[in-house]
Write a protein that holds these residues in place. Structure first.
Motif, PDB file in Angstrom:
ATOM      1  N   ASN A   1       0.802  -1.222   0.000  1.00  0.00           N
ATOM      2  CA  ASN A   1       0.000   0.000   0.000  1.00  0.00           C
ATOM      3  C   ASN A   1       0.832   1.267   0.000  1.00  0.00           C
ATOM      4  OD1 ASN A   1      -3.183   0.100   0.293  1.00  0.00           O
ATOM      5  ND2 ASN A   1      -2.487  -1.860   1.121  1.00  0.00           N
ATOM      6  N   PHE A   2       2.110   1.189   0.330  1.00  0.00           N
ATOM      7  CA  PHE A   2       2.922   2.407   0.184  1.00  0.00           C
ATOM      8  C   PHE A   2       3.876   2.321  -1.009  1.00  0.00           C
ATOM      9  CE2 PHE A   2       5.256   0.224   3.760  1.00  0.00           C
ATOM     10  CZ  PHE A   2       6.450  -0.030   3.103  1.00  0.00           C
ATOM     11  N   ILE A   3       3.727   1.272  -1.821  1.00  0.00           N
ATOM     12  CA  ILE A   3       4.438   1.198  -3.097  1.00  0.00           C
ATOM     13  C   ILE A   3       3.466   1.611  -4.194  1.00  0.00           C
ATOM     14  CG2 ILE A   3       5.548  -0.330  -4.771  1.00  0.00           C
ATOM     15  CD1 ILE A   3       6.509  -2.032  -2.443  1.00  0.00           C
ATOM     16  N   HIS A   4       3.793   2.669  -4.917  1.00  0.00           N
ATOM     17  CA  HIS A   4       2.895   3.180  -5.953  1.00  0.00           C
ATOM     18  C   HIS A   4       3.586   3.100  -7.310  1.00  0.00           C
ATOM     19  CE1 HIS A   4       0.219   4.683  -2.837  1.00  0.00           C
ATOM     20  NE2 HIS A   4       1.260   5.259  -2.253  1.00  0.00           N
ATOM     21  N   PHE A   5       3.108   2.185  -8.154  1.00  0.00           N
ATOM     22  CA  PHE A   5       3.652   2.090  -9.509  1.00  0.00           C
ATOM     23  C   PHE A   5       3.149   3.244 -10.367  1.00  0.00           C
ATOM     24  CE2 PHE A   5       3.732  -2.331  -7.943  1.00  0.00           C
ATOM     25  CZ  PHE A   5       5.083  -2.578  -8.093  1.00  0.00           C
ATOM     26  N   VAL A   6       1.980   3.746 -10.035  1.00  0.00           N
ATOM     27  CA  VAL A   6       1.433   4.937 -10.683  1.00  0.00           C
ATOM     28  C   VAL A   6       1.114   5.945  -9.584  1.00  0.00           C
ATOM     29  CG1 VAL A   6      -0.422   5.885 -12.099  1.00  0.00           C
ATOM     30  CG2 VAL A   6       0.450   3.579 -12.571  1.00  0.00           C
ATOM     31  N   ARG A   7       1.631   7.141  -9.685  1.00  0.00           N
ATOM     32  CA  ARG A   7       1.405   8.152  -8.657  1.00  0.00           C
ATOM     33  C   ARG A   7      -0.076   8.517  -8.572  1.00  0.00           C
ATOM     34  NH1 ARG A   7       6.198  12.709  -9.340  1.00  0.00           N
ATOM     35  NH2 ARG A   7       7.951  11.387  -8.641  1.00  0.00           N
ATOM     36  N   PRO A   8      -0.656   8.455  -7.403  1.00  0.00           N
ATOM     37  CA  PRO A   8      -2.064   8.844  -7.277  1.00  0.00           C
ATOM     38  C   PRO A   8      -2.234  10.353  -7.425  1.00  0.00           C
ATOM     39  CG  PRO A   8      -1.123   8.374  -5.115  1.00  0.00           C
ATOM     40  CD  PRO A   8      -0.084   7.996  -6.121  1.00  0.00           C
ATOM     41  N   HIS A   9      -3.397  10.757  -7.907  1.00  0.00           N
ATOM     42  CA  HIS A   9      -3.700  12.182  -7.997  1.00  0.00           C
ATOM     43  C   HIS A   9      -4.337  12.609  -6.685  1.00  0.00           C
ATOM     44  CE1 HIS A   9      -6.041  15.816  -8.948  1.00  0.00           C
ATOM     45  NE2 HIS A   9      -5.065  16.060  -9.808  1.00  0.00           N
ATOM     46  N   TYR A  10      -3.955  13.782  -6.206  1.00  0.00           N
ATOM     47  CA  TYR A  10      -4.507  14.243  -4.937  1.00  0.00           C
ATOM     48  C   TYR A  10      -4.531  15.769  -4.901  1.00  0.00           C
ATOM     49  CZ  TYR A  10       0.549  14.329  -4.106  1.00  0.00           C
ATOM     50  OH  TYR A  10       1.905  14.518  -4.219  1.00  0.00           O
ATOM     51  N   SER A  11      -5.578  16.279  -4.259  1.00  0.00           N
ATOM     52  CA  SER A  11      -5.696  17.717  -4.025  1.00  0.00           C
ATOM     53  C   SER A  11      -5.353  18.062  -2.588  1.00  0.00           C
ATOM     54  CB  SER A  11      -7.122  18.184  -4.336  1.00  0.00           C
ATOM     55  OG  SER A  11      -7.457  17.938  -5.688  1.00  0.00           O
ATOM     56  N   TYR A  12      -5.424  17.060  -1.699  1.00  0.00           N
ATOM     57  CA  TYR A  12      -5.130  17.271  -0.291  1.00  0.00           C
ATOM     58  C   TYR A  12      -4.197  16.176   0.221  1.00  0.00           C
ATOM     59  CZ  TYR A  12      -9.094  20.495  -0.334  1.00  0.00           C
ATOM     60  OH  TYR A  12      -9.949  21.529  -0.620  1.00  0.00           O
ATOM     61  N   ILE A  13      -3.374  16.552   1.178  1.00  0.00           N
ATOM     62  CA  ILE A  13      -2.522  15.600   1.886  1.00  0.00           C
ATOM     63  C   ILE A  13      -2.892  15.677   3.359  1.00  0.00           C
ATOM     64  CG2 ILE A  13      -0.170  14.911   2.481  1.00  0.00           C
ATOM     65  CD1 ILE A  13       0.776  16.438  -0.033  1.00  0.00           C
ATOM     66  N   VAL A  14      -3.450  14.598   3.884  1.00  0.00           N
ATOM     67  CA  VAL A  14      -3.846  14.555   5.296  1.00  0.00           C
ATOM     68  C   VAL A  14      -2.700  13.961   6.102  1.00  0.00           C
ATOM     69  CG1 VAL A  14      -5.475  13.624   6.981  1.00  0.00           C
ATOM     70  CG2 VAL A  14      -6.282  14.333   4.699  1.00  0.00           C
ATOM     71  N   VAL A  15      -2.137  14.761   6.994  1.00  0.00           N
ATOM     72  CA  VAL A  15      -1.039  14.311   7.846  1.00  0.00           C
ATOM     73  C   VAL A  15      -1.623  13.943   9.211  1.00  0.00           C
ATOM     74  CG1 VAL A  15       1.272  14.803   8.690  1.00  0.00           C
ATOM     75  CG2 VAL A  15       0.412  16.005   6.662  1.00  0.00           C
TER      76      VAL A  15
ATOM     77  N   TYR B   1       0.902   7.263   1.893  1.00  0.00           N
ATOM     78  CA  TYR B   1       2.360   7.285   1.832  1.00  0.00           C
ATOM     79  C   TYR B   1       2.902   7.100   3.248  1.00  0.00           C
ATOM     80  CZ  TYR B   1       2.392   9.022  -2.992  1.00  0.00           C
ATOM     81  OH  TYR B   1       2.249   9.146  -4.346  1.00  0.00           O
ATOM     82  N   GLY B   2       3.983   6.342   3.339  1.00  0.00           N
ATOM     83  CA  GLY B   2       4.590   6.079   4.634  1.00  0.00           C
ATOM     84  C   GLY B   2       5.824   6.928   4.865  1.00  0.00           C
ATOM     85  N   ALA B   3       5.970   7.399   6.098  1.00  0.00           N
ATOM     86  CA  ALA B   3       7.163   8.151   6.492  1.00  0.00           C
ATOM     87  C   ALA B   3       8.140   7.220   7.194  1.00  0.00           C
ATOM     88  CB  ALA B   3       6.779   9.306   7.412  1.00  0.00           C
TER      89      ALA B   3
ATOM     90  N   TYR C   1       5.136   4.271   8.359  1.00  0.00           N
ATOM     91  CA  TYR C   1       4.916   3.034   7.630  1.00  0.00           C
ATOM     92  C   TYR C   1       4.058   2.039   8.398  1.00  0.00           C
ATOM     93  CZ  TYR C   1       8.521   4.309   4.191  1.00  0.00           C
ATOM     94  OH  TYR C   1       9.233   4.923   3.205  1.00  0.00           O
ATOM     95  N   TYR C   2       4.367   1.854   9.671  1.00  0.00           N
ATOM     96  CA  TYR C   2       3.698   0.817  10.444  1.00  0.00           C
ATOM     97  C   TYR C   2       2.207   1.118  10.657  1.00  0.00           C
ATOM     98  CZ  TYR C   2       4.379   4.175  14.253  1.00  0.00           C
ATOM     99  OH  TYR C   2       4.369   5.305  15.019  1.00  0.00           O
ATOM    100  N   HIS C   3       1.822   2.388  10.581  1.00  0.00           N
ATOM    101  CA  HIS C   3       0.451   2.817  10.873  1.00  0.00           C
ATOM    102  C   HIS C   3      -0.411   2.935   9.627  1.00  0.00           C
ATOM    103  CE1 HIS C   3      -2.394   6.265  12.158  1.00  0.00           C
ATOM    104  NE2 HIS C   3      -2.834   5.170  12.732  1.00  0.00           N
ATOM    105  N   LEU C   4       0.209   2.850   8.452  1.00  0.00           N
ATOM    106  CA  LEU C   4      -0.478   3.208   7.215  1.00  0.00           C
ATOM    107  C   LEU C   4      -1.670   2.316   6.908  1.00  0.00           C
ATOM    108  CD1 LEU C   4      -0.573   5.020   4.741  1.00  0.00           C
ATOM    109  CD2 LEU C   4       0.987   3.441   3.598  1.00  0.00           C
ATOM    110  N   LEU C   5      -1.499   1.003   6.972  1.00  0.00           N
ATOM    111  CA  LEU C   5      -2.573   0.105   6.533  1.00  0.00           C
ATOM    112  C   LEU C   5      -3.821   0.267   7.389  1.00  0.00           C
ATOM    113  CD1 LEU C   5      -3.660  -2.054   4.705  1.00  0.00           C
ATOM    114  CD2 LEU C   5      -2.584  -3.783   6.152  1.00  0.00           C
ATOM    115  N   ARG C   6      -3.667   0.347   8.697  1.00  0.00           N
ATOM    116  CA  ARG C   6      -4.863   0.479   9.546  1.00  0.00           C
ATOM    117  C   ARG C   6      -5.589   1.793   9.254  1.00  0.00           C
ATOM    118  NH1 ARG C   6      -6.435   2.021  14.822  1.00  0.00           N
ATOM    119  NH2 ARG C   6      -4.369   2.845  15.308  1.00  0.00           N
ATOM    120  N   ALA C   7      -4.832   2.861   8.988  1.00  0.00           N
ATOM    121  CA  ALA C   7      -5.459   4.135   8.632  1.00  0.00           C
ATOM    122  C   ALA C   7      -6.229   4.012   7.323  1.00  0.00           C
ATOM    123  CB  ALA C   7      -4.391   5.227   8.520  1.00  0.00           C
TER     124      ALA C   7
END
Length: 341
Positions: A158-172, A291-293, A271-277
């Motif tokens: 889920n944090f490997i992107h072969f095609v970059r997703p399009h996004y208007s917002y980044i939720v941190v 995306y994972g930090a 990274y460790y929190h990404l999938l559950r989110a």
């Protein structure tokens, strides 16, 4: 036979690619990846050593053999990683129940696989009920070991992107603070988000999401905004959610801040929190990717175990029923073995 093997590989791989491109925020992604990867390894070995198709199968056999070897060594690798994580985390951040999760799991592995069999042999514990209990424990441990593997693989995919997703917002997503300052852990999330924002700074807005905990001086969202401003992000590019108390509310409240018709967004967390989110977002009906930090390894392993436990609290009914079915099958096999003997 070769045609049937290759056809089977195509049929097994098809669900993996469908899930990946349709919506990869599900454990089915990791399940089909492991199944198709194992099958590819078996087919590669068959083509190479039985049919002697070395040239044709060289890539398949190397990748497949490495995949199968990794699966075989997974228990040893997991044990060593748990010991390293547990000892390092306790040394650097102190002893408590949460920081001891990795060590407790490692000791549990030793107890089941080494100490219990030795005691059973020394004390001649050959009672049927003893064997049944050991078998039920074994089936449960096997189930959770496979589930952790699927969860881990799904998280990576889920944090490997072969095609970059399009996004208007980044939720941190927020985390704990050190006074009024973000911690290194939270700073890594913001740094990752800023890197993504700088790809299209005129089109993308950052949403810093995190409320004020009972032991915090200010809200996490405001501290995150202050950090981003110091990194050169203009105030006009930042929105703040300062009400949320958990990941579920992070997603809900951040989504409400988005402009209608432009709700395409990505989540940034460790990274460790990404999938559950991402699973929580999927349950809320929100379309997004993540995306994972970067996170230190010793911390990530223990934190990943916490996240897995968090996932189980979301889907406990499903897994409890599956374990019940597995126990029923185990008991049926013991009964059949007793009748045959």
């Amino acid at each position: 036979m070769t045609f049937l093997f290759l056809l089977l590989l195509v049929l097994v791989s098809a669900p993996f690619f469908w899930v990946y491109w349709h919506d990869k925020r599900t454990l089915w992604l990791g399940f089909w990846f492991l199944v198709s990867g194992s099958l590819a390894g078996i087919i590669g070995i068959y083509l190479t050593f039985v049919l002697e198709w070395q040239f044709f199968a060289v890539i398949l056999v190397v990748l497949g053999a490495l995949f199968i070897l990794t699966l075989m060594l997974a228990p040893l690798i997991s044990f060593l990683a748990l010991i390293y994580s547990g000892i390092t985390l306790i040394r650097r951040e102190g002893f408590n129940l949460v920081n001891s999760l990795a060590l407790m799991l490692a000791f549990g592995m030793i107890g089941y696989m080494v100490i219990w069999p030795i005691l059973a042999s020394r004390l001649s514990l050959n009672w049927p009920i003893f064997n049944v209990i050991y078998g039920l424990m074994g089936s449960t441990i096997f189930y959770f070991a496979v589930l952790v593997g699927i969860f881990f693989v799904t998280n990576i995919l889920n944090f490997i992107h072969f095609v970059r997703p399009h996004y208007s917002y980044i939720v941190v997503l927020g985390a704990g603070l050190n006074g009024t300052e973000v911690t290194p852990l939270l700073a890594s999330r913001i740094d990752k988000a800023i890197k993504l924002w700088r790809r299209r700074p005129q089109e993308v807005t950052l949403i810093m999401s995190g409320g004020q905990g009972p032991d915090e001086v200010i809200s996490e969202g405001e501290a995150m905004k202050a950090y981003a401003l110091r990194q050169g992000v203009p105030q006009s590019a930042i929105l703040v959610d300062n009400q949320s108390r958990n990941t579920h509310e992070n997603l809900q409240f951040s989504y409400k801040l988005m402009e209608k018709g432009r709700e395409d967004f990505v989540i940034v967390t460790n990274y460790y929190h990404l999938l559950r989110a991402l699973i929580l977002a999927r349950r809320l009906g929100l379309k997004c990717q993540g995306y994972g930090a970067k996170t230190k390894l010793y911390f990530s392993i223990n934190a990943f175990l916490r996240e897995f436990i968090g996932y189980l609290t979301l889907a406990w009914r499903l897994h409890l029923s599956l374990i019940g079915g597995l126990w029923g099958l185990t008991l049926a096999l013991y009964l059949l073995h007793g009748l045959l003997n």
